[in-house]
Motif scaffolding. Structure first.
Motif, short mmCIF file in Angstrom:
data_model
loop_
_atom_site.label_atom_id
_atom_site.label_comp_id
_atom_site.label_asym_id
_atom_site.label_seq_id
_atom_site.Cartn_x
_atom_site.Cartn_y
_atom_site.Cartn_z
N VAL A 3 0.85 -1.19 0.00
CA VAL A 3 0.00 0.00 0.00
C VAL A 3 0.89 1.24 0.00
N ARG A 4 0.54 2.23 -0.82
CA ARG A 4 1.34 3.45 -0.90
C ARG A 4 0.52 4.70 -0.54
N ALA A 5 -0.74 4.51 -0.28
CA ALA A 5 -1.62 5.67 -0.06
C ALA A 5 -1.35 6.31 1.29
N ALA A 6 -1.83 7.53 1.44
CA ALA A 6 -1.73 8.21 2.73
C ALA A 6 -2.47 7.41 3.81
N VAL A 7 -2.01 7.53 5.03
CA VAL A 7 -2.65 6.82 6.15
C VAL A 7 -3.86 7.62 6.62
N THR A 8 -5.03 7.05 6.49
CA THR A 8 -6.26 7.74 6.93
C THR A 8 -6.84 7.14 8.20
N HIS A 9 -6.49 5.89 8.50
CA HIS A 9 -6.98 5.24 9.73
C HIS A 9 -5.79 4.70 10.51
N PRO A 10 -5.06 5.62 11.13
CA PRO A 10 -3.80 5.21 11.78
C PRO A 10 -4.03 4.40 13.06
N ASP A 11 -3.04 3.59 13.37
CA ASP A 11 -2.98 2.92 14.67
C ASP A 11 -2.35 3.85 15.70
N ILE A 12 -1.47 4.72 15.20
CA ILE A 12 -0.76 5.64 16.09
C ILE A 12 -0.76 7.03 15.45
N VAL A 13 -1.07 8.03 16.26
CA VAL A 13 -0.96 9.43 15.81
C VAL A 13 0.08 10.10 16.71
N VAL A 14 1.00 10.82 16.09
CA VAL A 14 2.02 11.54 16.85
C VAL A 14 1.88 13.03 16.52
N VAL A 15 1.80 13.86 17.55
CA VAL A 15 1.61 15.30 17.36
C VAL A 15 2.86 16.01 17.88
N LEU A 16 3.58 16.66 16.97
CA LEU A 16 4.81 17.34 17.36
C LEU A 16 4.55 18.73 17.91
N ASP A 17 3.47 19.36 17.47
CA ASP A 17 3.18 20.73 17.91
C ASP A 17 1.85 20.74 18.64
N PRO A 18 1.85 21.05 19.94
CA PRO A 18 0.61 20.98 20.70
C PRO A 18 -0.47 21.92 20.16
N GLY A 19 -0.07 23.00 19.48
CA GLY A 19 -1.06 23.91 18.92
C GLY A 19 -1.94 23.22 17.89
N LEU A 20 -1.42 22.19 17.25
CA LEU A 20 -2.20 21.50 16.23
C LEU A 20 -3.39 20.75 16.82
N LEU A 21 -3.32 20.43 18.11
CA LEU A 21 -4.44 19.74 18.74
C LEU A 21 -5.71 20.56 18.64
N TYR A 22 -5.54 21.89 18.53
CA TYR A 22 -6.70 22.78 18.57
C TYR A 22 -7.11 23.27 17.19
N VAL A 23 -6.31 23.02 16.18
CA VAL A 23 -6.67 23.51 14.85
C VAL A 23 -6.83 22.39 13.83
N THR A 24 -6.45 21.19 14.19
CA THR A 24 -6.54 20.05 13.27
C THR A 24 -7.15 18.88 14.02
N ASP A 25 -8.01 18.14 13.36
CA ASP A 25 -8.61 16.97 14.00
C ASP A 25 -7.62 15.82 13.95
N VAL A 26 -6.64 15.86 14.86
CA VAL A 26 -5.54 14.89 14.80
C VAL A 26 -6.02 13.46 15.03
N THR A 27 -7.14 13.29 15.72
CA THR A 27 -7.60 11.93 15.99
C THR A 27 -8.52 11.39 14.89
N SER A 28 -8.66 12.14 13.81
CA SER A 28 -9.50 11.67 12.71
C SER A 28 -9.02 10.29 12.24
N GLY A 29 -9.93 9.33 12.29
CA GLY A 29 -9.62 7.99 11.80
C GLY A 29 -8.78 7.14 12.74
N LEU A 30 -8.36 7.70 13.87
CA LEU A 30 -7.52 6.92 14.80
C LEU A 30 -8.30 5.69 15.28
N LYS A 31 -7.69 4.53 15.14
CA LYS A 31 -8.41 3.30 15.46
C LYS A 31 -8.67 3.17 16.95
#
Ligand code: SF4
Ligand code: SF4
Length: 311
Positions: free
Chosen positions: A83-111
């Protein structure tokens, strides 16, 4: 904490395992310049050194420093990954910038049963109500560790240590050689930061129900450029002035007016045009649009600007 087996158990379907069932998928959320892509590459190299199969690849648009970026990993212990496609349903999400928690739905698709690992200055207990859910939540003040050990808040290698601990996909020691190869003379400090995060990351088990008050993210409120009517781009919500791109920023300039000679070089060099002249002749940055690039700090001849981390 948990290893390959337990993670697979999170999403294994009954019956024969397919290749996809055994592949762990990871999505990294960072900002341009924070090293999300490097993190993914180093993790993949560590997995390959352990004899596993791994991919690492970024998702790039026209971003520049400070803009949200994505990177992805797939790791399979036994089989090549096709598979080469982007990961849309990750097993693990890693957030490097805490500000992104509030502007991006980082848990979208998280299993369910997956893992959310975030860099945050807050304690785990303080973010659990906001970001806890049917996934393990792990928190580490990676920026503080990176500042202390590396002298700069670039958290990619620090977050790798946290991921190694909570996900158990690769051994901590397997990260050492890829970091050495990538960073050369700067490797030792990066390895120290990685080890410190491994030791200090805190985690909480999944909770049955996630936050019911789901956040609304800016990208869901503002129209996309395709929805903007010609001729209304300047006047309507969604135009450049409405997109407060300052939320890309991980640091901002602070001005020391005792040192400033009002030369205006910061105003001239700011690529965002967001430094404004005040009535008293001094300058200030409009933080709705400042992206924290640091060019003003670099160009100031009087050392009157200091870049300060966002909190
Ligand atoms: S030059 Fe300074 S004020 Fe302008 S975007 Fe960069 S950090 Fe912000
Ligand atoms: S470049 Fe420095 S000295 Fe010149 S106006 Fe800006 S802050 Fe003041």
């Amino acid at each position: 904490m948990r290893g390959f087996e337990s993670l697979q158990g999170c999403f294994r379907k009954p019956g024969k395992l397919t290749e996809k069932d055994k592949t762990i998928e990871i999505r990294w959320h960072g900002r341009g310049g924070q090293g999300a892509v490097t993190s993914a590459e180093l993790l993949a190299l560590a997995a390959i050194d352990e004899g596993k199969f791994a991919q690492a690849f970024p998702s790039f648009g026209p971003e520049r420093r400070g803009a949200p970026v994505l990177a992805f990993n797939r790791i399979n212990r036994d089989s090549p990954i096709r598979v080469r496609a982007a990961v849309t349903h990750p097993d693990i999400v890693v957030v490097l910038d805490p500000g992104l928690l509030y502007v991006t739905d980082v848990t979208s698709g998280l299993k369910q049963g997956g893992i959310l690992v975030t860099n945050t200055p807050k304690r785990l207990v303080d973010i659990t109500s906001e970001f806890g859910g049917p996934w393990m939540l792990a928190a580490i003040d990676a920026a503080a560790i990176a500042r202390e050990i590396l002298g700069i808040p670039i958290v990619n290698t620090t977050m790798l240590g946290a991921v190694a601990k909570v996900a158990g996909l690769v051994e901590l020691e397997s990260l050492v050689e890829p970091i050495h190869e990538r960073f050369g003379p700067r490797a030792k400090n990066n390895i120290d930061a990685c080890r410190k995060a491994f030791d200090e990351v805190a985690s909480a088990e999944p909770v049955a129900v996630g936050s019911e008050q789901r956040r609304t993210f800016p990208s869901e409120v503002l129209p996309s450029w395709r929805e903007l009517l010609p001729g209304f781009i300047v006047a309507e919500a969604g135009n450049a002035s409405q997109y407060r791109t300052g939320d890309w920023r991980s640091q901002h300039p602070e001005f020391d007016y005792q040192k400033c000679n009002k030369c205006g070089l910061c105003y001239i060099f700011c690529p965002e045009g967001c430094i404004e002249l005040k009535e008293d002749g001094y300058f200030e940055a409009n933080l709705y649009y400042c992206k924290g690039c640091g060019i003003c700090d670099h160009e100031c001849p009087k050392d009157a600007i200091t870049m300060v981390e966002e909190t």
